[in-house]
Design a protein around this motif. Structure first.
Motif, mmCIF file in Angstrom:
data_model
loop_
_atom_site.group_PDB
_atom_site.id
_atom_site.type_symbol
_atom_site.label_atom_id
_atom_site.label_comp_id
_atom_site.label_asym_id
_atom_site.label_seq_id
_atom_site.Cartn_x
_atom_site.Cartn_y
_atom_site.Cartn_z
ATOM 1 N N ALA A 220 0.816 -1.226 0.000
ATOM 2 C CA ALA A 220 0.000 0.000 0.000
ATOM 3 C C ALA A 220 0.849 1.277 0.000
ATOM 4 C CB ALA A 220 -0.976 -0.016 1.163
ATOM 5 N N PRO A 221 1.866 1.388 0.870
ATOM 6 C CA PRO A 221 2.669 2.630 0.869
ATOM 7 C C PRO A 221 3.421 2.853 -0.454
ATOM 8 C CG PRO A 221 3.135 1.303 2.839
ATOM 9 C CD PRO A 221 2.335 0.443 1.914
ATOM 10 N N ALA A 222 3.696 1.774 -1.191
ATOM 11 C CA ALA A 222 4.434 1.888 -2.464
ATOM 12 C C ALA A 222 3.504 2.085 -3.657
ATOM 13 C CB ALA A 222 5.287 0.641 -2.675
ATOM 14 N N GLY A 223 2.190 2.092 -3.418
ATOM 15 C CA GLY A 223 1.242 2.330 -4.514
ATOM 16 C C GLY A 223 0.779 1.085 -5.231
ATOM 17 N N LEU A 224 0.974 -0.104 -4.622
ATOM 18 C CA LEU A 224 0.521 -1.359 -5.244
ATOM 19 C C LEU A 224 -1.000 -1.403 -5.334
ATOM 20 C CD1 LEU A 224 1.693 -4.912 -4.953
ATOM 21 C CD2 LEU A 224 -0.508 -4.469 -3.889
ATOM 22 N N VAL A 225 -1.506 -1.862 -6.488
ATOM 23 C CA VAL A 225 -2.954 -2.015 -6.661
ATOM 24 C C VAL A 225 -3.254 -3.403 -7.236
ATOM 25 C CG1 VAL A 225 -3.333 0.462 -7.056
ATOM 26 C CG2 VAL A 225 -3.009 -1.061 -9.012
ATOM 27 N N PRO A 226 -4.459 -3.948 -6.956
ATOM 28 C CA PRO A 226 -4.843 -5.204 -7.618
ATOM 29 C C PRO A 226 -5.084 -4.952 -9.100
ATOM 30 C CG PRO A 226 -6.696 -4.340 -6.344
ATOM 31 C CD PRO A 226 -5.531 -3.430 -6.074
#
Length: 372
Positions: A220-226
């Motif tokens: 989440a802090p690194a901008g990961l998305v499904p």
């Protein structure tokens, strides 16, 4: 199971809880997208994306004759793959036609994991089982033994490092090692289908949800998305990676597809298709078949698979895959075209889009190459 009832991955309920748009893909109910395809695509290019790839077909080949069987059954030199390494290869018919393209991991001296495309998993399993006759090897259908989760994008190494003590820095591209991720035993592979750095994690289906949630929180802090299958397709298209049923089929040999390099004639012994492929190689040398090229639109209209490629009103090829490219900001396509029109910059090439000949620029593949 009736053929019209799609299979569900271990993450099915989770995808639905995330509001995914689901679609039937090769007999599986799979997430197509969660929100914006473009946002998912750009997240993988700039940050990281999380994919459920549990529809892929895993087949384990074990025994003293496993290497010899795979060398006979596939076109690559699988016996030369070191333990912990992987190889991209193909399985062909006796007439040289491509049944599927595969990744083969050598897990142990006498144990291999063959990963087939979802649409061809049964075909590959049947072919390997049939070709195993006379070899001291066992072919096992392990499709239900694995869930497969991929994390792809420039931030993926950092995200995964926070969840494992496996030596990710020492894990080369096209290699795999056993490890533990977020407390879950996994085969950690550094492969991918997006053009970015990334990892694919083979785990027990019972552990899939726990791993997905742990990756989601860590990322989440690194901008990961499904991410769904839709952006996976535009990512692989930008990276110039072939898709079975589009760039590859039983009507093409690896030489027709411009992938003759995967055929290893120097390996010992016979292999299925050797004779025909030897002829195909000689023919391709003398009289090049149609060449797979990239096309970039000068306008806004999107080409689709099957559209004719034209020069001066004459058909000189066919589009195999096409889509808007979020990275380039223009529609792109891969197409097989006559060798005479395959050079980058060839003038006068167009795509017949419903009767209108739209201008396209011929470029070398891939469209996109990540910065190392």
């Amino acid at each position: 199971m009736s053929s019209n009832a799609p299979r569900h991955t271990a993450l099915d309920a989770l995808h639905r809880s995330l509001g995914a748009t689901m679609t039937d893909f090769a007999g599986w109910d799979m997430p197509l997208r969660y929100g914006s395809e473009r946002d998912e695509h750009l997240a993988v290019r700039t940050k990281a994306g999380l994919f459920d790839l549990s529809h892929m077909g895993e087949i384990t080949v074990t025994g003293p004759g496993a290497a010899a069987l795979l060398n006979y059954a596939l076109v690559g030199n699988i016996a030369s793959v070191g333990v912990g390494r992987a190889r991209y290869t193909m399985i062909c018919r006796a007439d040289g036609g491509i049944l599927d393209d595969l990744i083969v991991y050598r897990l142990q001296e006498q144990a291999y994991l063959v990963v087939a495309n979802a649409s061809n998993a049964q075909v590959v399993l049947d072919a390997l089982t049939e070709r195993a006759d006379g070899f001291d090897a066992v072919v096992r259908d392990d499709r239900d033994a694995y869930a497969l989760i991929a994390v792809q994008g420039p931030e993926s190494p950092g995200i995964l490092k926070s969840l494992t003590d496996a030596d990710l820095d020492g894990l080369k591209y096209y290699a795999g090692l056993p490890g533990t991720v977020a407390g879950v035993p996994a085969l950690i592979a550094r492969t991918g289908y997006t053009g970015e750095d990334g990892f694919e994690l083979f785990v027990d289906p019972a552990d899939a949800e726990k791993l997905w949630q742990a990756l989601t929180e860590a990322g989440a802090p690194a901008g990961l998305v499904p991410c769904g299958l839709s952006c996976r397709d535009t990512l692989r298209l930008e990276a110039g990676m072939p898709l079975y049923g589009h760039e590859l089929s039983t009507s093409l040999t690896p030489f027709d597809a411009g992938l003759g390099r995967v055929v290893k004639f120097e390996k010992e012994g016979d292999f299925v298709g050797r004779e025909t492929l030897t002829e195909a190689a000689a023919l391709a040398e003398k009289n090049p078949p149609r060449v797979l090229v990239g096309l970039i639109a000068e306008g806004r209209r999107v080409p689709r698979a099957g559209y004719p490629v034209v020069v001066d009103g004459k058909v000189i090829g066919e589009v195999t895959s096409g889509a808007p490219s979020p990275t380039l900001g223009r529609p792109i396509a891969m197409a097989y075209v006559d060798a005479a029109h395959a050079a980058p910059g060839t003038a006068g090439v167009g795509v017949d889009i419903r009767g209108s000949h739209e201008p396209y620029e011929v470029v070398a593949l891939p469209f996109y190459r990540r910065q190392k």
